[in-house]
Write an enzyme that holds these catalytic residues in place. Structure first.
Site, PDB file in Angstrom:
ATOM      1  N   TYR A  45      36.993  52.922  40.707  1.00  0.00           N
ATOM      2  CA  TYR A  45      36.829  51.487  40.463  1.00  0.00           C
ATOM      3  C   TYR A  45      36.718  51.189  38.967  1.00  0.00           C
ATOM      4  O   TYR A  45      37.355  50.269  38.463  1.00  0.00           O
ATOM      5  CB  TYR A  45      35.581  50.983  41.209  1.00  0.00           C
ATOM      6  CG  TYR A  45      35.494  49.480  41.273  1.00  0.00           C
ATOM      7  CD1 TYR A  45      36.162  48.767  42.259  1.00  0.00           C
ATOM      8  CD2 TYR A  45      34.742  48.759  40.343  1.00  0.00           C
ATOM      9  CE1 TYR A  45      36.099  47.384  42.315  1.00  0.00           C
ATOM     10  CE2 TYR A  45      34.659  47.374  40.394  1.00  0.00           C
ATOM     11  CZ  TYR A  45      35.341  46.699  41.395  1.00  0.00           C
ATOM     12  OH  TYR A  45      35.271  45.327  41.443  1.00  0.00           O
TER      13      TYR A  45
ATOM     14  N   LYS B  62      42.859  46.356  40.576  1.00  0.00           N
ATOM     15  CA  LYS B  62      43.614  47.269  39.705  1.00  0.00           C
ATOM     16  C   LYS B  62      44.855  46.664  39.039  1.00  0.00           C
ATOM     17  O   LYS B  62      45.375  47.237  38.072  1.00  0.00           O
ATOM     18  CB  LYS B  62      44.066  48.503  40.515  1.00  0.00           C
ATOM     19  CG  LYS B  62      42.938  49.447  40.854  1.00  0.00           C
ATOM     20  CD  LYS B  62      42.598  50.329  39.675  1.00  0.00           C
ATOM     21  CE  LYS B  62      41.277  51.012  39.816  1.00  0.00           C
ATOM     22  NZ  LYS B  62      40.166  50.384  39.093  1.00  0.00           N
TER      23      LYS B  62
ATOM     24  N   HIS C  46      29.354  44.597  33.868  1.00  0.00           N
ATOM     25  CA  HIS C  46      28.661  44.900  35.132  1.00  0.00           C
ATOM     26  C   HIS C  46      28.528  46.404  35.290  1.00  0.00           C
ATOM     27  O   HIS C  46      29.524  47.122  35.207  1.00  0.00           O
ATOM     28  CB  HIS C  46      29.470  44.363  36.321  1.00  0.00           C
ATOM     29  CG  HIS C  46      29.410  42.878  36.468  1.00  0.00           C
ATOM     30  ND1 HIS C  46      29.847  42.235  37.603  1.00  0.00           N
ATOM     31  CD2 HIS C  46      28.954  41.919  35.640  1.00  0.00           C
ATOM     32  CE1 HIS C  46      29.672  40.925  37.454  1.00  0.00           C
ATOM     33  NE2 HIS C  46      29.141  40.701  36.274  1.00  0.00           N
TER      34      HIS C  46
ATOM     35  N   TYR D 162      31.186  42.971  47.758  1.00  0.00           N
ATOM     36  CA  TYR D 162      32.293  43.173  48.697  1.00  0.00           C
ATOM     37  C   TYR D 162      31.660  43.269  50.079  1.00  0.00           C
ATOM     38  O   TYR D 162      30.748  44.071  50.278  1.00  0.00           O
ATOM     39  CB  TYR D 162      33.030  44.487  48.408  1.00  0.00           C
ATOM     40  CG  TYR D 162      33.900  44.471  47.172  1.00  0.00           C
ATOM     41  CD1 TYR D 162      33.366  44.638  45.901  1.00  0.00           C
ATOM     42  CD2 TYR D 162      35.282  44.297  47.284  1.00  0.00           C
ATOM     43  CE1 TYR D 162      34.178  44.627  44.772  1.00  0.00           C
ATOM     44  CE2 TYR D 162      36.097  44.290  46.155  1.00  0.00           C
ATOM     45  CZ  TYR D 162      35.545  44.452  44.902  1.00  0.00           C
ATOM     46  OH  TYR D 162      36.350  44.448  43.786  1.00  0.00           O
TER      47      TYR D 162
ATOM     48  N   PRO E   2      44.648  43.404  46.177  1.00  0.00           N
ATOM     49  CA  PRO E   2      43.663  43.144  45.122  1.00  0.00           C
ATOM     50  C   PRO E   2      42.276  43.776  45.337  1.00  0.00           C
ATOM     51  O   PRO E   2      41.443  43.732  44.430  1.00  0.00           O
ATOM     52  CB  PRO E   2      43.551  41.614  45.126  1.00  0.00           C
ATOM     53  CG  PRO E   2      44.013  41.183  46.471  1.00  0.00           C
ATOM     54  CD  PRO E   2      45.014  42.194  46.926  1.00  0.00           C
TER      55      PRO E   2
HETATM   56  P1  FAD Z   1      52.462  38.368  35.799  1.00  0.00           P
HETATM   57  O1  FAD Z   1      51.076  38.058  35.473  1.00  0.00           O
HETATM   58  O2  FAD Z   1      53.014  38.077  37.120  1.00  0.00           O
HETATM   59  O3  FAD Z   1      53.381  37.858  34.639  1.00  0.00           O
HETATM   60  C1  FAD Z   1      54.803  37.785  34.732  1.00  0.00           C
HETATM   61  C2  FAD Z   1      55.290  36.597  33.934  1.00  0.00           C
HETATM   62  O4  FAD Z   1      56.708  36.563  33.964  1.00  0.00           O
HETATM   63  C3  FAD Z   1      54.811  35.265  34.510  1.00  0.00           C
HETATM   64  O5  FAD Z   1      54.241  34.490  33.495  1.00  0.00           O
HETATM   65  C4  FAD Z   1      56.078  34.647  35.101  1.00  0.00           C
HETATM   66  O6  FAD Z   1      56.043  33.243  35.059  1.00  0.00           O
HETATM   67  C5  FAD Z   1      57.135  35.231  34.173  1.00  0.00           C
HETATM   68  N1  FAD Z   1      58.489  35.266  34.750  1.00  0.00           N
HETATM   69  C6  FAD Z   1      58.866  35.481  36.031  1.00  0.00           C
HETATM   70  N2  FAD Z   1      60.206  35.428  36.152  1.00  0.00           N
HETATM   71  C7  FAD Z   1      60.689  35.179  34.909  1.00  0.00           C
HETATM   72  C8  FAD Z   1      61.987  34.994  34.396  1.00  0.00           C
HETATM   73  N3  FAD Z   1      63.071  35.077  35.188  1.00  0.00           N
HETATM   74  N4  FAD Z   1      62.132  34.742  33.074  1.00  0.00           N
HETATM   75  C9  FAD Z   1      61.058  34.647  32.249  1.00  0.00           C
HETATM   76  N5  FAD Z   1      59.784  34.819  32.699  1.00  0.00           N
HETATM   77  C10 FAD Z   1      59.601  35.069  34.002  1.00  0.00           C
HETATM   78  N6  FAD Z   1      44.274  42.576  39.001  1.00  0.00           N
HETATM   79  C11 FAD Z   1      43.191  43.210  38.463  1.00  0.00           C
HETATM   80  O7  FAD Z   1      43.356  44.145  37.668  1.00  0.00           O
HETATM   81  N7  FAD Z   1      41.897  42.863  38.776  1.00  0.00           N
HETATM   82  C12 FAD Z   1      41.653  41.866  39.648  1.00  0.00           C
HETATM   83  O8  FAD Z   1      40.481  41.534  39.851  1.00  0.00           O
HETATM   84  C13 FAD Z   1      42.788  41.194  40.276  1.00  0.00           C
HETATM   85  N8  FAD Z   1      42.594  40.177  41.146  1.00  0.00           N
HETATM   86  C14 FAD Z   1      43.684  39.450  41.568  1.00  0.00           C
HETATM   87  C15 FAD Z   1      43.445  38.378  42.393  1.00  0.00           C
HETATM   88  C16 FAD Z   1      44.516  37.617  42.830  1.00  0.00           C
HETATM   89  C17 FAD Z   1      44.223  36.441  43.748  1.00  0.00           C
HETATM   90  C18 FAD Z   1      45.856  37.939  42.432  1.00  0.00           C
HETATM   91  C19 FAD Z   1      47.041  37.096  42.890  1.00  0.00           C
HETATM   92  C20 FAD Z   1      46.092  39.008  41.608  1.00  0.00           C
HETATM   93  C21 FAD Z   1      45.016  39.783  41.176  1.00  0.00           C
HETATM   94  N9  FAD Z   1      45.209  40.875  40.350  1.00  0.00           N
HETATM   95  C22 FAD Z   1      44.122  41.572  39.884  1.00  0.00           C
HETATM   96  C23 FAD Z   1      46.550  41.263  39.920  1.00  0.00           C
HETATM   97  C24 FAD Z   1      46.926  40.721  38.552  1.00  0.00           C
HETATM   98  O9  FAD Z   1      46.761  39.324  38.500  1.00  0.00           O
HETATM   99  C25 FAD Z   1      48.377  41.113  38.224  1.00  0.00           C
HETATM  100  O10 FAD Z   1      48.528  42.493  38.439  1.00  0.00           O
HETATM  101  C26 FAD Z   1      48.761  40.758  36.775  1.00  0.00           C
HETATM  102  O11 FAD Z   1      48.976  39.368  36.645  1.00  0.00           O
HETATM  103  C27 FAD Z   1      50.042  41.500  36.330  1.00  0.00           C
HETATM  104  O12 FAD Z   1      50.452  41.067  35.060  1.00  0.00           O
HETATM  105  P2  FAD Z   1      51.990  41.040  34.669  1.00  0.00           P
HETATM  106  O13 FAD Z   1      52.035  40.531  33.267  1.00  0.00           O
HETATM  107  O14 FAD Z   1      52.610  42.337  34.996  1.00  0.00           O
HETATM  108  O15 FAD Z   1      52.667  40.012  35.666  1.00  0.00           O
HETATM  109  C1  DHB Z   2      38.132  39.585  41.545  1.00  0.00           C
HETATM  110  C2  DHB Z   2      39.363  39.858  42.116  1.00  0.00           C
HETATM  111  C3  DHB Z   2      39.543  41.034  42.806  1.00  0.00           C
HETATM  112  O1  DHB Z   2      40.728  41.312  43.353  1.00  0.00           O
HETATM  113  C4  DHB Z   2      38.506  41.956  42.940  1.00  0.00           C
HETATM  114  O2  DHB Z   2      38.706  43.093  43.629  1.00  0.00           O
HETATM  115  C5  DHB Z   2      37.287  41.681  42.358  1.00  0.00           C
HETATM  116  C6  DHB Z   2      37.097  40.490  41.658  1.00  0.00           C
HETATM  117  C7  DHB Z   2      37.960  38.315  40.789  1.00  0.00           C
HETATM  118  O3  DHB Z   2      38.892  37.502  40.798  1.00  0.00           O
HETATM  119  O4  DHB Z   2      36.885  38.106  40.213  1.00  0.00           O
END
Ligand code: FAD
Ligand code: DHB
Length: 399
Positions: A387, A299, A75, A203, A295
């Site tokens: 962004y 980021k 995009h 947005y 979110p």
């Molecule tokens: P997680 O993905 O949380 O992974 C951690 C892992 O550790 C999980 O699989 C969990 O099950 C495991 N775990 C937990 N405790 C234990 C334990 N005790 N032992 C073993 N394993 C364990 N980010 C963006 O950059 N762009 C976006 O558009 C965006 N949109 C989002 C929309 C939503 C609705 C949400 C909820 C989040 C969004 N985010 C976005 C954020 C993004 O999803 C997270 O920042 C990302 O998942 C971080 O990755 P991580 O691997 O650090 O953590």
């Molecule tokens: C999506 C999630 C976000 O938090 C955002 O800022 C833009 C897009 C998505 O899930 O597509």
């Protein structure tokens, strides 16, 4: 008790833990990844969708980007709909960079496949995970798998277990400082089988609150609505969700999202959170285990990937030369990017959600800010630069 030895013990198989295992493997470094959930749960968890260019580059340069290159949706811009006036910010023209829409679960799928090909261990459905001897040079991870207690002895532990994991709480409170802000709203998110009616994200701020139009493919739309942080989903039948989305998203130029069957619904609260430093002894925190952003700036996943790039480089240098300099700089180097993203995510969130306060002055000020951000080239450039994301470093492949 069964003892296993590896160089890096990784707790958590989200994007951070999986990408770390992959980058270490490419550097010839051994790791074991343990995850408390089942593989299907981890793959099906619907979350982020927006990848910064540096995240895309990192995946491609490390051999896990071929499906992303085929199926990701690049995009060049986004729309911001200010009370019905939809205006485009041309990020590619303003910054020379772009974002790619590709679901986090697709990233996770690709990384799990790469782990499978590497032959290195990835254990799902472990329980009772704990970390020990963090200040020694041989820290340990203890866990249960198939009713058997096991222990990993390693040189470093990577705490990639997300916000609710056990690694961060294992650091003594006097060695860690927490910065936090909880927002008085959340997002109700849905996936719908409806072709996206706009090629780019929208947005939107409406009198009734924020809404976001995004997508996952040519057939699937991803949408979010501002709601209460503890919103009860049972009060939201599909018709009510669509009424609210259409009201908040449609613009005076006649644009509105296509409606279709809803296949997934969820509510997420919102917080800003940073734990400093991101290291204690031989435990290194990365991704959501160390920081959370609301979110609105898209980021979270991208910050996790930037942490992992730094950590993998620091660990590789240590094993190559015995030099701990990059490990010692890890937390400070990550936190500079983390705080930039915190500021941007807080700003996008406060600018686009309703109500900022119940003081009418703030509503008018918010509207003036949105007018400026969608009309001034200087303001649009600033938003776009944040962004699309700053380069992780001058060159990702630079060493
Ligand atoms: P997680 O993905 O949380 O992974 C951690 C892992 O550790 C999980 O699989 C969990 O099950 C495991 N775990 C937990 N405790 C234990 C334990 N005790 N032992 C073993 N394993 C364990 N980010 C963006 O950059 N762009 C976006 O558009 C965006 N949109 C989002 C929309 C939503 C609705 C949400 C909820 C989040 C969004 N985010 C976005 C954020 C993004 O999803 C997270 O920042 C990302 O998942 C971080 O990755 P991580 O691997 O650090 O953590
Ligand atoms: C999506 C999630 C976000 O938090 C955002 O800022 C833009 C897009 C998505 O899930 O597509």
């Amino acid at each position: 008790m069964k003892e296993i030895r590896t160089q890096v013990g990784i707790v958590g198989a989200g994007p951070a833990g999986l990408m770390l295992g992959h980058l270490l493997h490419r550097a010839g470094i051994g790791s074991i990844i343990i995850e408390n959930r089942a593989q299907d749960y981890v793959i099906e968890r619907v979350r982020a969708g927006v990848l910064e260019q540096s995240t895309v580059d990192l995946m491609i340069e490390n051999g896990v980007g071929s499906r992303l290159q085929r199926e990701g949706m690049p995009h060049d811009g986004i729309y911001i709909n200010v009370f019905g006036k939809r205006r485009r910010i041309d990020m590619a023209e303003l910054t020379g960079r772009r974002i790619t829409v590709y679901g986090q679960n697709e990233v996770v799928k690709d990384l799990i496949a790469a782990r499978g090909s590497s032959g290195r261990p990835l254990l799902f459905e472990v329980s009772d995970v704990s970390v020990h001897d963090l200040e020694s040079d041989q820290p340990r991870i203890r866990f249960t798998k198939d009713d058997e207690v096991r222990e990993i002895r390693c040189d470093f532990i990577a705490g990639c277990d997300g916000f609710h994991g056990i690694c961060r709480p294992s650091i003594p409170a006097r060695h860690i400082r927490i910065y936090e802000r909880v927002y008085p709203f959340g997002w109700l998110g849905i996936l719908a089988n409806a072709p996206p009616s706009s090629p780019e994200l929208v947005y939107s701020l409406h009198e009734r609150g924020f809404a976001l139009f995004s997508m996952r493919s040519n057939a699937v739309t991803r949408l979010y609505l501002q709601c209460a942080p503890d919103e009860d989903l049972s009060q939201w039948p599909d018709d009510r969700i669509w009424d609210e989305l259409l009201t908040r998203l449609q613009s005076d130029d006649g644009w509105k999202p296509n409606v279709g069957p809803i296949t997934q619904k969820g509510v997420t609260g919102m917080r800003s959170f940073v734990a400093e430093p991101m290291r204690f002894g031989r435990l290194f925190l990365a991704g959501d285990a160390a920081h959370i952003v609301p979110p609105t700036g898209a980021k979270g996943l991208n910050l996790a990937m930037a942490d992992i790039w730094r950590l993998s480089r620091a660990v590789a240098r240590y094993f190559e030369s015995g030099c701990p300099d990059l490990l010692d700089q890890y937390s400070d180097d990550c936190l500079r990017r983390v705080w930039r993203a915190q500021q941007f995510s807080w700003w996008m969130t406060s600018m686009l959600h309703q109500p900022v306060t119940d003081n009418p002055f703030d509503s008018r000020r918010q509207r003036a800010e949105l007018e400026y951000v969608t009309k001034s080239r200087a303001a649009m450039t600033s938003l776009a630069e944040n962004y699309v994301g700053l380069p992780i470093e001058e060159s990702i492949s630079g060493g």
